[in-house]
Design an enzyme around this catalytic site. Structure first.
Site, PDB file in Angstrom:
ATOM      1  N   TYR A 135       3.037 -15.896  -5.070  1.00 53.96           N
ATOM      2  CA  TYR A 135       3.256 -17.002  -4.134  1.00 53.96           C
ATOM      3  C   TYR A 135       2.878 -18.345  -4.761  1.00 53.96           C
ATOM      4  O   TYR A 135       3.455 -19.370  -4.419  1.00 53.96           O
ATOM      5  CB  TYR A 135       2.398 -16.808  -2.876  1.00 53.96           C
ATOM      6  CG  TYR A 135       3.100 -16.095  -1.746  1.00 53.96           C
ATOM      7  CD1 TYR A 135       3.708 -14.867  -1.952  1.00 53.96           C
ATOM      8  CD2 TYR A 135       3.142 -16.638  -0.468  1.00 53.96           C
ATOM      9  CE1 TYR A 135       4.333 -14.205  -0.912  1.00 53.96           C
ATOM     10  CE2 TYR A 135       3.765 -15.984   0.575  1.00 53.96           C
ATOM     11  CZ  TYR A 135       4.361 -14.773   0.354  1.00 53.96           C
ATOM     12  OH  TYR A 135       4.976 -14.126   1.395  1.00 53.96           O
ATOM     13  N   LYS A 185       1.087  -1.714  -7.730  1.00 49.06           N
ATOM     14  CA  LYS A 185       2.289  -1.186  -8.388  1.00 49.06           C
ATOM     15  C   LYS A 185       1.933  -1.042  -9.869  1.00 49.06           C
ATOM     16  O   LYS A 185       2.586  -1.618 -10.746  1.00 49.06           O
ATOM     17  CB  LYS A 185       3.470  -2.145  -8.155  1.00 49.06           C
ATOM     18  CG  LYS A 185       4.822  -1.647  -8.639  1.00 49.06           C
ATOM     19  CD  LYS A 185       5.385  -0.474  -7.853  1.00 49.06           C
ATOM     20  CE  LYS A 185       6.654   0.042  -8.499  1.00 49.06           C
ATOM     21  NZ  LYS A 185       7.171   1.280  -7.863  1.00 49.06           N
ATOM     22  N   ASP A 217       5.429   1.238  -2.976  1.00 48.59           N
ATOM     23  CA  ASP A 217       6.620   1.876  -2.391  1.00 48.59           C
ATOM     24  C   ASP A 217       6.219   3.092  -1.560  1.00 48.59           C
ATOM     25  O   ASP A 217       6.722   3.313  -0.453  1.00 48.59           O
ATOM     26  CB  ASP A 217       7.661   2.235  -3.469  1.00 48.59           C
ATOM     27  CG  ASP A 217       7.087   2.968  -4.662  1.00 48.59           C
ATOM     28  OD1 ASP A 217       5.837   3.041  -4.787  1.00 48.59           O
ATOM     29  OD2 ASP A 217       7.871   3.486  -5.474  1.00 48.59           O
ATOM     30  N   ASP A 241       2.329  -9.329   2.545  1.00 53.47           N
ATOM     31  CA  ASP A 241       3.298  -9.978   3.431  1.00 53.47           C
ATOM     32  C   ASP A 241       4.246  -8.929   3.989  1.00 53.47           C
ATOM     33  O   ASP A 241       4.492  -8.852   5.196  1.00 53.47           O
ATOM     34  CB  ASP A 241       4.073 -11.043   2.643  1.00 53.47           C
ATOM     35  CG  ASP A 241       5.155 -11.704   3.472  1.00 53.47           C
ATOM     36  OD1 ASP A 241       4.868 -12.064   4.627  1.00 53.47           O
ATOM     37  OD2 ASP A 241       6.290 -11.853   2.966  1.00 53.47           O
ATOM     38  N   ASP A 245       4.146  -6.900   7.975  1.00 55.86           N
ATOM     39  CA  ASP A 245       5.262  -6.908   8.932  1.00 55.86           C
ATOM     40  C   ASP A 245       5.618  -5.480   9.332  1.00 55.86           C
ATOM     41  O   ASP A 245       5.858  -5.186  10.504  1.00 55.86           O
ATOM     42  CB  ASP A 245       6.505  -7.576   8.314  1.00 55.86           C
ATOM     43  CG  ASP A 245       6.648  -9.036   8.721  1.00 55.86           C
ATOM     44  OD1 ASP A 245       5.611  -9.669   8.986  1.00 55.86           O
ATOM     45  OD2 ASP A 245       7.790  -9.538   8.762  1.00 55.86           O
TER      46      ASP A 245
END
Ligand code: IPM
Ligand code: MG
Length: 350
Positions: A135, A185, A217, A241, A245
């Site tokens: 970000y 990851k 994942d 992020d 959600d």
């Protein structure tokens, strides 16, 4: 005790007004001052995070935010978009720890798209790093290379950034079910290999908390397959992020979920997890409960007033038990009410 109130855009002003009424009803002697952030600030001052707001936010002990954004600003250059204001206030105030609870209220079990037995009793806390990662990483941009457009961003973390957010997660787990799942990851990205290494080191400081690691994942998959395996999930800015959600939707009622973004001294910005919902703005039908519950988080984290925070949460539960629902959580057999009536009901229950 100073609170900076930033109603923002869309439904922001309506839901913030109800949360402010709840705060006032507590009679705790807060000083509140309002300022602009996001699209409204772009319109008024050509800056999504204008100097006057910066000053007020800096001086305050806590910030209450409604929501920012709307279609009218979507085509603006990046620095003149409401989201830029949000990213800047996070960075400016050093709000590195974003706490996003995903709780399924028993009264709202039918709101989830998942089978009740998969989500019943769900209570997850996503701890998202908020001021680093891709970000904010430099270099970034879009330029011409070898005769074609080339877009690039940089993912990076220092070990101290990783360590401090892991500590927030472990401390939170100690007040819950003592389980932390760190998401990365590491099979592809060096930056997140470091994340996992540091997570393991910090884990040694908390032998009473169970630490596990999961690739992002797989975490996305496990969240819908068996979400109740999680207690605290800690991860970087971008993965957080996305996963937050996803986690919020397990409950089916994002209109119920608060969030806190904290600095090292528990100064915080508190906002609902949902967005500015421009489609229903100004209609008086938005659900103010996520913002009201954000006030409960504010009392608990910034003002260390657990009792007052619990009082608000109990009032919200009582209102749900009475069968009052805004449109987003309405189902047949319950009573549909608007934003103000929902605020009235919480005040009465308080
Ligand atoms: C969030 C939002 C923001 C983010 C956007 C609006 C910049 O999606 O708070 O999750 O990506 O952090
Ligand atoms: Mg998001």
């Amino acid at each position: 005790m100073k609170i900076c109130v930033l109603p923002g855009d869309g439904i922001g002003p309506e839901i913030t007004a109800e949360a402010v009424r709840v705060l006032k009803a507590l009679d705790l002697k807060f000083e509140m001052e309002e300022a602009q952030l996001g699209g409204c600030a772009i319109d008024a001052a050509k800056d999504p995070f204008p100097p006057a707001t910066q000053k007020l936010a800096k001086e305050a002990d806590a910030v209450l935010l409604g929501a920012v954004g709307g279609p009218q600003w979507d085509n603006n250059p990046r620095e003149l978009r409401p989201e830029s204001g949000l990213l800047r206030i996070r960075k400016d105030l050093g709000l590195f720890a974003n706490l996003r609870p995903a709780i399924l209220y028993p009264e709202l079990a039918n709101a989830s798209t998942l089978k009740p037995e998969v989500v019943a009793g769900l209570d997850i806390l996503i701890v998202r790093e908020l001021t680093g990662d891709i970000y904010f990483g430099q270099p970034r941009g879009i330029e011409i290379r070898n005769g074609e457009r080339f877009g690039f961003n940089t993912m990076h973390y220092t070990e101290s950034e990783i360590r401090r957010i892991l500590r927030v997660a472990f401390e939170a787990a100690r007040k819950r079910s003592r389980k932390v799942c760190s998401v990365d990851k590491m099979n592809v990205l060096e930056c997140t290999q470091l994340w996992r290494d540091v997570a393991k080191e910090v884990g040694k400081e908390y032998p009473d908390v169970e630490l596990s690691h999961m690739l992002v994942d797989n975490a996305a998959m496990q969240l819908v397959k068996a979400p109740k395996q999680f207690d605290v999930v800690v991860t970087g800015n971008m993965f957080g992020d996305i996963l937050s959600d996803e986690a919020s939707m397990l409950t089916g009622s994002i209109g119920m979920l608060p969030s806190a973004s904290l600095d090292e001294k528990n100064k915080g910005l508190y906002e609902p997890s949902h967005g500015s919902a421009p489609d229903i703005a100004g209609k008086g039908v938005a659900n103010p409960l996520a913002t009201i519950l954000s006030v409960a988080m504010m009392l608990r984290y910034t003002f260390a007033n657990e009792a007052a925070g619990r009082r608000i949460e109990d009032a919200v539960k009582k209102v749900l038990a009475l069968g009052l629902r805004t449109g987003d959580i309405y189902e047949p057999g319950t009573q549909k009410v608007g934003t103000r009536a929902m605020g009235d009901a919480v005040l009465a229950a308080l």
